[in-house]
Design a protein around this motif. Structure first.
Motif, PDB file in Angstrom:
ATOM      1  N   SER A  66       0.855  -1.201   0.000  1.00  0.00           N
ATOM      2  CA  SER A  66       0.000   0.000   0.000  1.00  0.00           C
ATOM      3  C   SER A  66       0.881   1.238   0.000  1.00  0.00           C
ATOM      4  N   LEU A  67       0.352   2.313  -0.553  1.00  0.00           N
ATOM      5  CA  LEU A  67       1.109   3.565  -0.585  1.00  0.00           C
ATOM      6  C   LEU A  67       0.142   4.742  -0.710  1.00  0.00           C
ATOM      7  N   CYS A  68       0.629   5.938  -0.377  1.00  0.00           N
ATOM      8  CA  CYS A  68      -0.109   7.186  -0.597  1.00  0.00           C
ATOM      9  C   CYS A  68       0.908   8.294  -0.817  1.00  0.00           C
ATOM     10  N   VAL A  69       0.468   9.400  -1.430  1.00  0.00           N
ATOM     11  CA  VAL A  69       1.380  10.467  -1.834  1.00  0.00           C
ATOM     12  C   VAL A  69       1.008  11.754  -1.108  1.00  0.00           C
ATOM     13  N   HIS A  70       1.987  12.388  -0.516  1.00  0.00           N
ATOM     14  CA  HIS A  70       1.794  13.683   0.151  1.00  0.00           C
ATOM     15  C   HIS A  70       1.749  14.795  -0.897  1.00  0.00           C
ATOM     16  N   LEU A  71       1.142  15.936  -0.523  1.00  0.00           N
ATOM     17  CA  LEU A  71       1.069  17.066  -1.455  1.00  0.00           C
ATOM     18  C   LEU A  71       2.444  17.529  -1.921  1.00  0.00           C
ATOM     19  N   THR A  72       3.461  17.315  -1.060  1.00  0.00           N
ATOM     20  CA  THR A  72       4.815  17.753  -1.412  1.00  0.00           C
ATOM     21  C   THR A  72       5.510  16.791  -2.366  1.00  0.00           C
TER      22      THR A  72
ATOM     23  N   ILE B  32       6.397  13.553  -1.598  1.00  0.00           N
ATOM     24  CA  ILE B  32       7.025  12.402  -0.942  1.00  0.00           C
ATOM     25  C   ILE B  32       6.014  11.269  -0.859  1.00  0.00           C
ATOM     26  N   ILE B  33       6.515  10.027  -0.821  1.00  0.00           N
ATOM     27  CA  ILE B  33       5.654   8.844  -0.914  1.00  0.00           C
ATOM     28  C   ILE B  33       5.731   8.073   0.403  1.00  0.00           C
ATOM     29  N   LEU B  34       4.560   7.827   1.020  1.00  0.00           N
ATOM     30  CA  LEU B  34       4.485   7.018   2.232  1.00  0.00           C
ATOM     31  C   LEU B  34       4.067   5.607   1.827  1.00  0.00           C
ATOM     32  N   VAL B  35       4.831   4.608   2.317  1.00  0.00           N
ATOM     33  CA  VAL B  35       4.638   3.221   1.893  1.00  0.00           C
ATOM     34  C   VAL B  35       4.360   2.355   3.111  1.00  0.00           C
ATOM     35  N   GLY B  36       3.313   1.511   3.020  1.00  0.00           N
ATOM     36  CA  GLY B  36       2.978   0.586   4.098  1.00  0.00           C
ATOM     37  C   GLY B  36       3.543  -0.794   3.838  1.00  0.00           C
ATOM     38  N   ASP B  37       4.162  -1.372   4.869  1.00  0.00           N
ATOM     39  CA  ASP B  37       4.776  -2.694   4.756  1.00  0.00           C
ATOM     40  C   ASP B  37       3.975  -3.675   5.608  1.00  0.00           C
TER      41      ASP B  37
ATOM     42  N   LEU C 156      -3.122   2.233   3.727  1.00  0.00           N
ATOM     43  CA  LEU C 156      -2.969   3.528   4.385  1.00  0.00           C
ATOM     44  C   LEU C 156      -3.465   4.616   3.440  1.00  0.00           C
ATOM     45  N   CYS C 157      -3.897   5.745   4.028  1.00  0.00           N
ATOM     46  CA  CYS C 157      -4.359   6.868   3.210  1.00  0.00           C
ATOM     47  C   CYS C 157      -4.200   8.160   3.993  1.00  0.00           C
ATOM     48  N   LEU C 158      -4.095   9.272   3.267  1.00  0.00           N
ATOM     49  CA  LEU C 158      -3.989  10.606   3.856  1.00  0.00           C
ATOM     50  C   LEU C 158      -5.326  11.322   3.721  1.00  0.00           C
ATOM     51  N   ASP C 159      -5.594  12.238   4.667  1.00  0.00           N
ATOM     52  CA  ASP C 159      -6.796  13.052   4.509  1.00  0.00           C
ATOM     53  C   ASP C 159      -6.561  14.107   3.427  1.00  0.00           C
ATOM     54  N   LYS C 160      -7.575  14.921   3.168  1.00  0.00           N
ATOM     55  CA  LYS C 160      -7.511  15.854   2.032  1.00  0.00           C
ATOM     56  C   LYS C 160      -6.391  16.874   2.196  1.00  0.00           C
ATOM     57  N   SER C 161      -6.106  17.283   3.447  1.00  0.00           N
ATOM     58  CA  SER C 161      -5.060  18.280   3.690  1.00  0.00           C
ATOM     59  C   SER C 161      -3.691  17.649   3.859  1.00  0.00           C
TER      60      SER C 161
END
Length: 668
Positions: free
Chosen positions: A597-603, A605-610, A641-646
């Motif tokens: 799983s992964l999600c992307v920040h507005l900046t 950078i990539i957050l990755v779940g293991d 995993l996931c990020l909120d809208k902000s």
């Protein structure tokens, strides 16, 4: 206030107290002239020092004692009653036609005509001084105008850019070059050296990543919204004031009517009382006169009886005396009997006014009527701030360093216990609600909408197959699900799930799912496909081939900042490609076990779940990795995993739990 060096000692236009040009000049008997305000304040300060009412005061210059003509008036009115110095006023008026002198030359005891005016220095300059003025660093950017054009209507007011000058407000000769995030202050090099040496988070403007003009656009948008809200509040308050004005006017009318009716009633009662008083007075006077006449009649009878008795005594015989005596007795009884009918009646001996007890109560109270007002509970400024400013206000929020690969950290916020629910994936549908999907029984899927603030279930929905991945389109308020058994669902979610669902059922396995710009992207077997949200009846369109495996969980996200797709491969790599499938980067190292799983920040950078329970961050260029979370609070593995809208909060999903983390800046 001007300094003494700036005023010529023979300048008759200067007030001796404030050293400025005289305003409303007032003269004392000693002929010294002062501004009306200045001499008034001098008199009041003299009285305050004396701690008693003054009868006179000294001249501030020569100490001559001045006795005011209106000493009985308030001390604050003495200055206004002083004679106006019309001579000085006329001289000042005539001097306005004199050419303006250069202020810089005047301080050097030189006289020269000024031709320019500096708006920043508020001084007049001759041509020679203007050259030096332009050479000096601190005054080189000052706004200068031609004096004879100062009153010209052709001069257009320019925006005052001095309020956004990059000069340091503390060290005016230095330029602002950095920002201290610890103290939330702009700094020059001297500021950093003197006041921020021990601060941990000081960053030069040049080092700040992602420094763009979106902040000022956000500020302008927020200010515009706040201005509208303030105007609405003002309209509301004006409406309340108008209602109060009407209410006060109605109260005044009602009070006048009430008191007027009371006056009329009292006048009527008084007239009735006076009438009764006059009747009683007349009856009392008549009774008194009747009694007085009776007494006069008795008195006359006794006078006559006295004379007759003396005559009988002197000249009458004994028989005559006896007869007179007996007749007198009978007559006297008759007279007294006649008088008794008048005298033997009650009469008023004393009169006084007796007030009604109720009128006595009215007389003793402070007022017949009173104003009863209900005051509102005082509104604290925090309430107005909450009303006017958005919860994520850029104006009120603390400025933090830009989140980047080197400084991003995760701070645990809370863990939500799902009572054993087997979660496969989840997505934010608002700042407060997360929708999770998984299975509740063997091969039976379920969706749950959970309020993360109170941890309560908002709504639930059951499926005939297990939910794997979720994506939410905020514009259409549509939730998209990829499920086992080759199913792709769409349903509405507005506070609750809509029972009407659309599904695509093809002989393929679905995996990761994401939405961007009205297009749905899905991993289907070993490909990425897409479909427009406006035309969901059409078949999925091929984008490119991948090395993905949909028998297991995988992730798919869009990096809007860099305009690319990111997904996890069957080899647990993180792959970045263009939308046509051209490879941009592929990353995997020995620390990444099973990245699903992964999600992307507005900046970027990539957050990755293991699956091992770790969270990694991969740099925007896809060349570096570091672990930002070695282990979760209660989760043993990570499924999604996931990020909120902000992008300020990260949700991590695993069987039985959701864990929430704040995405912050810290030491990596």
């Amino acid at each position: 206030m001007a300094t003494a060096e700036q005023i010529n000692e023979q300048d008759v236009f200067a007030c001796p107290i404030c050293l400025e040009t005289l305003k409303s000049p007032k003269s004392l008997p000693c002929l010294h002239t002062f501004c009306e305000i200045c001499i008034g304040e001098f008199i009041l300060s003299t009285e305050q020092r004396a701690e008693q009412k003054l009868s006179n005061y000294p001249c501030p210059v020569c100490r001559t004692v001045v006795t005011p003509n209106n000493s009985g008036d308030k001390t604050s009115q003495w200055a206004a009653s002083l004679p106006h110095n019309f001579t000085i006023s006329s001289l000042m008026d005539s001097s306005k036609s004199v050419k303006q002198e250069c202020h810089l030359c005047k301080r050097r005891d030189k006289i020269s005509e000024a031709t320019k005016w500096c708006c920043d220095c508020t001084e007049a300059l001759c041509e020679e001084c203007l050259q030096f003025h332009g050479i000096m660093k601190f005054s080189a950017d000052h706004k200068v105008f031609q004096i004879d054009e100062m009153n010209s209507p052709l001069i257009i007011e320019e925006p005052d850019l001095s309020i956004i000058s990059d000069s340091c407000p503390v060290h005016t000769s230095k330029v602002l070059e950095a920002f201290c995030f610890d103290h939330q202050q702009l700094c020059c090099l001297l500021c950093i050296t003197l006041h921020h040496r021990k601060c941990e988070h000081v960053q030069a403007f040049e080092e700040m990543q992602n420094l763009k003009n979106d902040k000022i656009s956000m500020l302008l948008s927020e200010v515009n919204d706040i201005k509208v809200k303030v105007e609405n509040v003002m309209k509301e308050k004006n409406g309340e004031k108008e209602k109060l004005d009407i209410a006060f006017s109605e109260i005044e009318t009602e009070a006048n009517t009430f008191v007027s009716s009371l006056k009329d009633k009292l006048d009527s009662m008084l007239a009735l009382f006076i009438k009764g008083l006059n009747i009683t007075r007349e009856e009392s006077e008549n009774a008194f006169e009747d009694k007085m006449k009776t007494f006069e009649k008795i008195s006359n009878y006794f006078d006559k009886l006295q004379t007759t008795t003396k005559t009988v005594e002197e000249h009458g015989t004994l028989n005559q005396m006896f007869i007179h005596f007996e007749k007198s007795k009978a007559e006297l009884k008759s007279v007294l009997k006649e008088a008794s009918s008048v005298l033997n009646t009650s009469s008023i001996s004393e009169a006084k006014l007796v007030k009604s007890a109720k009128l006595g109560e009215v007389e003793n109270i402070d007022g017949l009527i009173e104003l009863k007002s209900i005051k509102t509970i005082p509104v604290e400024m925090s309430a107005y701030i909450k009303q006017l400013f958005p919860s994520d206000s850029s104006v009120l929020s603390k400025t933090s360093p830009a989140i980047g690969f080197e400084n991003v950290i995760l701070k645990h916020n809370k863990t939500i216990d799902l009572d054993g629910f087997d979660v496969y994936g989840g997505v934010f549908v608002s700042d407060e609600v997360i929708v999770i999907g998984g299975k509740c029984e063997e091969s039976i899927g379920k969706l749950k909408a959970i309020n993360i603030l109170n941890e309560r279930i908002v709504d639930e929905h059951t499926f005939s197959t297990i939910v794997k991945r979720l994506a939410f389109d905020f514009e259409s308020e549509s939730l998209f699900l990829s499920c086992y058994r080759s199913k792709l669902y769409r349903l509405k979610f507005v506070d609750a799930f809509n029972s009407e669902m659309n599904s695509k059922d093809i002989n393929c396995r679905y995996g990761g799912i994401c939405i961007s710009d009205g297009v749905l992207y899905v991993i289907v077997n070993k490909t990425v496909k897409k479909i427009s949200l406006e035309n969901l009846q059409q078949p999925l369109e091929m984008c490119f081939q991948t090395n993905t495996n949909c028998y297991h969980l995988n992730g798919l996200e869009i990096d809007s900042k860099n305009n690319r797709l990111l997904y996890t491969s069957e080899n647990y790599e993180v792959v970045g490609t263009s939308f046509d499938g051209s490879k941009i980067f592929r990353y995997k190292d020995e620390y990444m076990k099973k990245t699903t799983s992964l999600c992307v920040h507005l900046t970027g950078i990539i957050l990755v779940g293991d699956e091992s329970g770790q969270i990694h961050v991969i740099s925007e260029d896809g060349e570096r990795r570091r672990t930002v979370l070695n282990s979760c609070d209660k989760l043993k593995s990570v499924r999604d995993l996931c990020l909120d809208k902000s992008c300020s909060r990260l949700a991590i999903f695993a069987p039985g739990y959701i864990e929430l983390y704040d995405v912050c800046v810290g030491s990596g």
